[in-house]
Design a protein around this motif. Structure first.
Motif, mmCIF file in Angstrom:
data_model
loop_
_atom_site.group_PDB
_atom_site.id
_atom_site.type_symbol
_atom_site.label_atom_id
_atom_site.label_comp_id
_atom_site.label_asym_id
_atom_site.label_seq_id
_atom_site.Cartn_x
_atom_site.Cartn_y
_atom_site.Cartn_z
ATOM 1 N N LYS A 155 80.215 94.700 53.940
ATOM 2 C CA LYS A 155 81.249 94.645 52.908
ATOM 3 C C LYS A 155 82.051 93.350 53.006
ATOM 4 C CE LYS A 155 84.071 97.777 50.336
ATOM 5 N NZ LYS A 155 84.372 99.175 50.129
ATOM 6 N N ILE A 156 82.290 92.876 54.218
ATOM 7 C CA ILE A 156 82.964 91.587 54.397
ATOM 8 C C ILE A 156 82.106 90.482 53.798
ATOM 9 C CG2 ILE A 156 83.633 89.862 56.123
ATOM 10 C CD1 ILE A 156 84.488 92.287 57.918
ATOM 11 N N LEU A 157 80.822 90.515 54.086
ATOM 12 C CA LEU A 157 79.918 89.454 53.631
ATOM 13 C C LEU A 157 79.675 89.469 52.125
ATOM 14 C CD1 LEU A 157 77.351 89.470 56.552
ATOM 15 C CD2 LEU A 157 79.016 87.670 56.013
ATOM 16 N N ASP A 158 79.760 90.651 51.495
ATOM 17 C CA ASP A 158 79.548 90.649 50.040
ATOM 18 C C ASP A 158 80.843 90.414 49.262
ATOM 19 O OD1 ASP A 158 80.847 93.140 49.703
ATOM 20 O OD2 ASP A 158 79.031 94.223 49.143
ATOM 21 N N GLY A 159 81.944 90.209 50.009
ATOM 22 C CA GLY A 159 83.202 89.851 49.369
ATOM 23 C C GLY A 159 83.994 91.017 48.810
ATOM 24 N N LYS A 160 83.619 92.249 49.120
ATOM 25 C CA LYS A 160 84.296 93.412 48.551
ATOM 26 C C LYS A 160 85.293 94.066 49.507
ATOM 27 C CE LYS A 160 81.829 93.128 44.831
ATOM 28 N NZ LYS A 160 82.371 92.557 43.635
ATOM 29 N N CYS A 161 85.406 93.562 50.724
ATOM 30 C CA CYS A 161 86.293 94.145 51.720
ATOM 31 C C CYS A 161 87.742 93.809 51.395
ATOM 32 C CB CYS A 161 85.931 93.629 53.117
ATOM 33 S SG CYS A 161 86.907 94.389 54.423
ATOM 34 N N LYS A 162 88.613 94.824 51.404
ATOM 35 C CA LYS A 162 90.020 94.634 51.061
ATOM 36 C C LYS A 162 90.911 94.526 52.292
ATOM 37 C CE LYS A 162 89.438 97.132 46.768
ATOM 38 N NZ LYS A 162 89.765 98.356 46.039
ATOM 39 N N MET A 163 90.320 94.384 53.459
ATOM 40 C CA MET A 163 91.131 94.227 54.668
ATOM 41 C C MET A 163 91.823 92.870 54.666
ATOM 42 S SD MET A 163 88.654 95.585 57.681
ATOM 43 C CE MET A 163 89.015 97.170 58.372
ATOM 44 N N ARG A 164 92.890 92.789 55.451
ATOM 45 C CA ARG A 164 93.570 91.510 55.613
ATOM 46 C C ARG A 164 92.637 90.550 56.354
ATOM 47 N NH1 ARG A 164 98.925 93.445 58.521
ATOM 48 N NH2 ARG A 164 97.299 94.401 59.762
ATOM 49 N N PRO A 165 92.793 89.238 56.144
ATOM 50 C CA PRO A 165 91.909 88.265 56.813
ATOM 51 C C PRO A 165 91.850 88.421 58.330
ATOM 52 C CG PRO A 165 93.155 87.174 55.097
ATOM 53 C CD PRO A 165 93.709 88.575 55.203
ATOM 54 N N GLY A 188 99.840 100.620 62.050
ATOM 55 C CA GLY A 188 100.931 100.687 61.088
ATOM 56 C C GLY A 188 100.573 100.180 59.710
ATOM 57 N N HIS A 189 99.415 99.486 59.631
ATOM 58 C CA HIS A 189 99.027 98.933 58.338
ATOM 59 C C HIS A 189 98.552 100.046 57.423
ATOM 60 C CE1 HIS A 189 97.707 95.948 55.507
ATOM 61 N NE2 HIS A 189 96.507 96.434 55.499
ATOM 62 N N ASP A 190 98.937 99.974 56.176
ATOM 63 C CA ASP A 190 98.546 100.988 55.187
ATOM 64 C C ASP A 190 97.031 101.058 55.073
ATOM 65 O OD1 ASP A 190 99.199 101.387 51.607
ATOM 66 O OD2 ASP A 190 98.211 102.682 53.052
ATOM 67 N N GLN A 191 96.456 102.182 55.457
ATOM 68 C CA GLN A 191 95.012 102.333 55.468
ATOM 69 C C GLN A 191 94.410 102.282 54.077
ATOM 70 O OE1 GLN A 191 93.664 105.554 57.893
ATOM 71 N NE2 GLN A 191 94.999 104.987 59.566
ATOM 72 N N GLU A 192 95.146 102.712 53.064
ATOM 73 C CA GLU A 192 94.594 102.640 51.711
ATOM 74 C C GLU A 192 94.417 101.189 51.283
ATOM 75 O OE1 GLU A 192 93.335 105.143 49.848
ATOM 76 O OE2 GLU A 192 93.695 106.246 51.686
ATOM 77 N N GLU A 193 95.379 100.336 51.630
ATOM 78 C CA GLU A 193 95.233 98.913 51.300
ATOM 79 C C GLU A 193 94.115 98.280 52.111
ATOM 80 O OE1 GLU A 193 98.770 96.580 51.604
ATOM 81 O OE2 GLU A 193 99.973 98.117 50.635
ATOM 82 N N ALA A 194 93.880 98.780 53.314
ATOM 83 C CA ALA A 194 92.900 98.182 54.214
ATOM 84 C C ALA A 194 91.550 98.856 54.097
ATOM 85 C CB ALA A 194 93.390 98.274 55.657
ATOM 86 N N GLU A 195 91.321 99.601 53.049
ATOM 87 C CA GLU A 195 90.042 100.277 52.869
ATOM 88 C C GLU A 195 88.916 99.258 52.936
ATOM 89 O OE1 GLU A 195 88.319 103.712 52.660
ATOM 90 O OE2 GLU A 195 90.432 103.622 53.097
ATOM 91 N N ALA A 196 87.996 99.482 53.858
ATOM 92 C CA ALA A 196 86.916 98.515 54.047
ATOM 93 C C ALA A 196 85.753 98.791 53.181
ATOM 94 C CB ALA A 196 86.494 98.470 55.504
#
Length: 123
Positions: free
Chosen positions: A29-39, A115-123
């Motif tokens: 998911k990181i490699l296809d550009g769809k990952c919403k995690m922080r850098p 502590g990071h919002d897991q919904e925002e960090a959905e991988a």
């Protein structure tokens, strides 16, 4: 966190084969550009992948690792599409509850910021 810190974390928290598969799916998911995690979290997940890539997975095989290697060397649009297709396939063989449990575990055990919002960090 550093690559060595992630390797130490893995030594203290060995991943089950299904969790190795989850790590591989996140890497796709990181490699296809769809990952919403922080850098910073993406970097940690890449280091996690590097630390467990030789561990046995449950469903994802060496062909997936070869694709990841190639995509890291050649991150162009055609490769991104290949990675996307493989990621979608990977996500169909990993149940949602398994992936959610994996994400919760890596936060609870301190690999990623709990502590990071897991919904925002959905991988």
């Amino acid at each position: 966190m550093t690559p060595a810190g992630v390797a130490d974390w893995v030594a203290a928290h060995p991943l089950a084969p299904a969790e190795v598969d989850c790590t591989v799916a996140v890497m796709l998911k990181i490699l296809d550009g769809k990952c919403k995690m922080r850098p910073t979290e993406k970097r940690v997940m890449e280091w996690l992948y590097d630390s467990v890539r030789d561990c046995p997975g449950e469903r994802l095989d060496a062909d997936t690792h070869a694709l990841i290697d190639e995509a890291r060397r050649q991150p162009d649009e055609s490769m991104r599409l290949c990675v996307y297709e493989r990621r979608v396939l990977a996500e169909t063989v990993i149940s949602r509850p398994v992936m959610k449990a994996f994400k919760a575990m890596i936060r609870q055990k301190g690999l990623l910021d709990p502590g990071h919002d897991q919904e925002e960090a959905e991988a």
